[in-house]
Structure formats: C-alpha cells, structure tokens
Design a protein around this motif. Sequence first.
Motif, short mmCIF file in Angstrom:
data_model
loop_
_atom_site.label_atom_id
_atom_site.label_comp_id
_atom_site.label_asym_id
_atom_site.label_seq_id
_atom_site.Cartn_x
_atom_site.Cartn_y
_atom_site.Cartn_z
N ALA A 59 -30.95 6.93 21.58
CA ALA A 59 -31.19 6.05 20.43
C ALA A 59 -32.58 6.24 19.84
N SER A 60 -33.55 6.63 20.67
CA SER A 60 -34.93 6.77 20.20
C SER A 60 -35.22 8.12 19.57
N MET A 61 -34.29 9.06 19.63
CA MET A 61 -34.52 10.39 19.05
C MET A 61 -34.65 10.30 17.54
N TYR A 62 -35.48 11.15 17.01
CA TYR A 62 -35.78 11.08 15.57
C TYR A 62 -34.57 11.49 14.75
N GLY A 63 -34.23 10.66 13.76
CA GLY A 63 -33.08 10.95 12.91
C GLY A 63 -33.39 10.90 11.44
N GLY A 64 -34.68 10.97 11.08
CA GLY A 64 -35.07 10.87 9.67
C GLY A 64 -34.64 12.03 8.80
N TYR A 65 -34.37 13.19 9.43
CA TYR A 65 -33.98 14.36 8.63
C TYR A 65 -32.48 14.38 8.31
N GLY A 66 -31.71 13.58 9.02
CA GLY A 66 -30.28 13.50 8.73
C GLY A 66 -29.58 14.84 8.83
N GLU A 67 -28.97 15.27 7.70
CA GLU A 67 -28.19 16.51 7.66
C GLU A 67 -28.97 17.65 6.99
N LYS A 68 -30.28 17.53 6.89
CA LYS A 68 -31.08 18.49 6.12
C LYS A 68 -31.32 19.81 6.85
N VAL A 69 -31.27 19.81 8.15
CA VAL A 69 -31.58 21.03 8.91
C VAL A 69 -30.47 22.06 8.69
N ASP A 70 -30.86 23.28 8.36
CA ASP A 70 -29.91 24.36 8.07
C ASP A 70 -29.65 25.15 9.37
N GLN A 71 -28.42 25.13 9.83
CA GLN A 71 -28.08 25.83 11.08
C GLN A 71 -28.23 27.34 10.93
N VAL A 72 -27.95 27.87 9.76
CA VAL A 72 -28.08 29.32 9.54
C VAL A 72 -29.53 29.75 9.74
N GLN A 73 -30.45 28.94 9.27
CA GLN A 73 -31.88 29.24 9.46
C GLN A 73 -32.26 29.19 10.94
N ILE A 74 -31.64 28.27 11.68
CA ILE A 74 -31.91 28.23 13.12
C ILE A 74 -31.40 29.50 13.78
N PHE A 75 -30.21 29.97 13.41
CA PHE A 75 -29.66 31.20 14.00
C PHE A 75 -30.58 32.39 13.70
N GLN A 76 -31.20 32.37 12.53
CA GLN A 76 -32.02 33.52 12.12
C GLN A 76 -33.46 33.43 12.62
N HIS A 77 -34.03 32.23 12.62
CA HIS A 77 -35.46 32.10 12.92
C HIS A 77 -35.76 31.18 14.11
#
Length: 306
Positions: A211-229
């Motif tokens: 419950a305390s984990m940060y959720g301010g970014y919502g759905e903004k994080v791009d998974q493709v960018q995580i796979f690449q970088h």
Amino acid sequence: DKPREPFFKTNIVKSVRLFFIRSFCCSWSARLLSDASLRIKEVSLRMLRSRVVMWLHLLTFLIISPGILSVHEVVECDTTKGRLVIEMRRDWAPYGADRFIDLVRRGYFTDVSLFRKNPWIVQFGAVQHPQKGVRAQFQGISTIADDPPTDCGGACTKGRLFDGALSFAGGGKNSRDSQLFFVHNMADQPIGHELWEVPIGNVTKGMGVIASMYGGYGEKVDQVQIFQHGNTYTRETFPLLDYVIRCSIKNQTASTASSSQSDPQATSSSNYKETAAILFVISAVIALIARNHFVVHRNRANTSRP
C-alpha cells in the motif's frame, strides 16, 4: 473300645500332615500362578510393545510428512519500502508457481522496478534482457501454459482474485512469462476473469508495504523503454519508483536449491507425482509394519492362553 492315642501324639501327626499338604498345595499354586503371571506379563508386554511401535511409526510419519510435502514454499522479497512474505501455492496454479519459483531461484527479481501501480494492482517483472551479463540467461524467456481457474480450495471465488494475491500478467492465451502483479484493492474492480489471472500465491506479511509503494506515475511508465534501457530509463525518468531489491526462497531444501527447473510446465506435474508416490510408499510401509506387529503378537497371545 479302641484305645485312644495320646493327645499330644495325635495332634503332632495331624499338624505335620496338614503342614506338608498345605506346603505342597501352596508351592504348586504359587508356581502355577507365577507361570501364569509371567505369561500374562510377557503377552501384555509384547502387545504393549507392538502398540508402541505402531504409534511411533504413525508419529514419525506425522513429523516427517510436512517436510516431505513442502508444497507451500515461502518466498521473501525485500523492497525499497520493506519486506514481503509470499506463500506459494502450487495447488492453485502449478505452472505459474513453478515458473515464479524458478525465476526467484535464478535471481531474476534483483533490482526490478515496481513500475505500475493503479488503484487495484502493483505490477513488476519487466527488465532489460542484454546479450551479456547476468540477465543474458533470460534473453527470449519462454511463456508457459495457462493454469485453470481455481477457487483456492474454497478460500476464494473462481474467476476472481483477492487482496494479497500474486498473479502473472499476460496478454492472451498462454502468454505468461516473467511479469506479475500484487492485488491490493479489490473493492472497486473485480480482477481474475482473464485466462492468465490465476493466483499463484498470497502475501502473508507486507500488505502495508504494498500500500505504501509509490503510485503517482500511474500508467505512464513505458515497458518497451524498460526492455531496451532497463533501470537507467526508470531511474532517470521516474525517480520515485520503488524496486524489488531481491527475492529468495525462505524454506527451500538442499535438493530443491540445487535443482534448476528450466521448464516449469513440464516439471510441475511430476513434482506432484513424486510427492504423492513418496507419501504412498511411506504410508504403506508404516501400515504393513504396524499390521505385522499387531497380528503376530495377537496370535501369540491367543496361543498362550490355557
């Protein structure tokens, strides 16, 4: 009239005769009683020993069976907000539980971002798969078959997850690979109707951490960018994200620690078969030993009776 014998002589003879008769009867009675008591004691001891052996076997079985079963492995995940304790449930989702445990054992969940938090779930498991380095072993990781919907042995509703459930994320039939999510709020939206949304475990400690984990970014994080970088992208662009520092199996045995399940789908069913076979053999041996002790000594008791 016949002359009477002297009083003294008459009583002495009778007393001696009675003494010997009584002594003879008492000695034989004592001997018979002694033999009978010894036989009774011997039979009783044998019967008692057989019962003690039987109960010891049963007690041993009850003691060792939890260690043999070891179905519910416990995974501990340290995060930037605290520790999570997860009880794995192969009986709910054998394919999914085996895949997650395999990834934990191979160190997959090390410095992994909790990149998505909405009002219902917290998702993690998207990582960069470089050609070299520690994570190179996960390059092109395969997907696993879907587990059938479960009611968690009556603990949950089929087709609906629950607060604290751990499930794989997916995008179609047999699409589960390495991304998962925790359910932290089921009040507003039911989750669990998709093929891949089957609980593989439940959080037994640490719901406050989720419950305390940060959720301010919502759905903004791009998974493709995580796979690449990888984490370079998340740390630079989304610095407030929380991370899974590491995960480890708390109660793994030496045999399970040394084994590597490269194909959980193929091995999950064999794990159950091996466990069932071991328990069947142990219970059969215990039953045969107990029956043998009981029958043999019962027969001896019957033959010992006069």
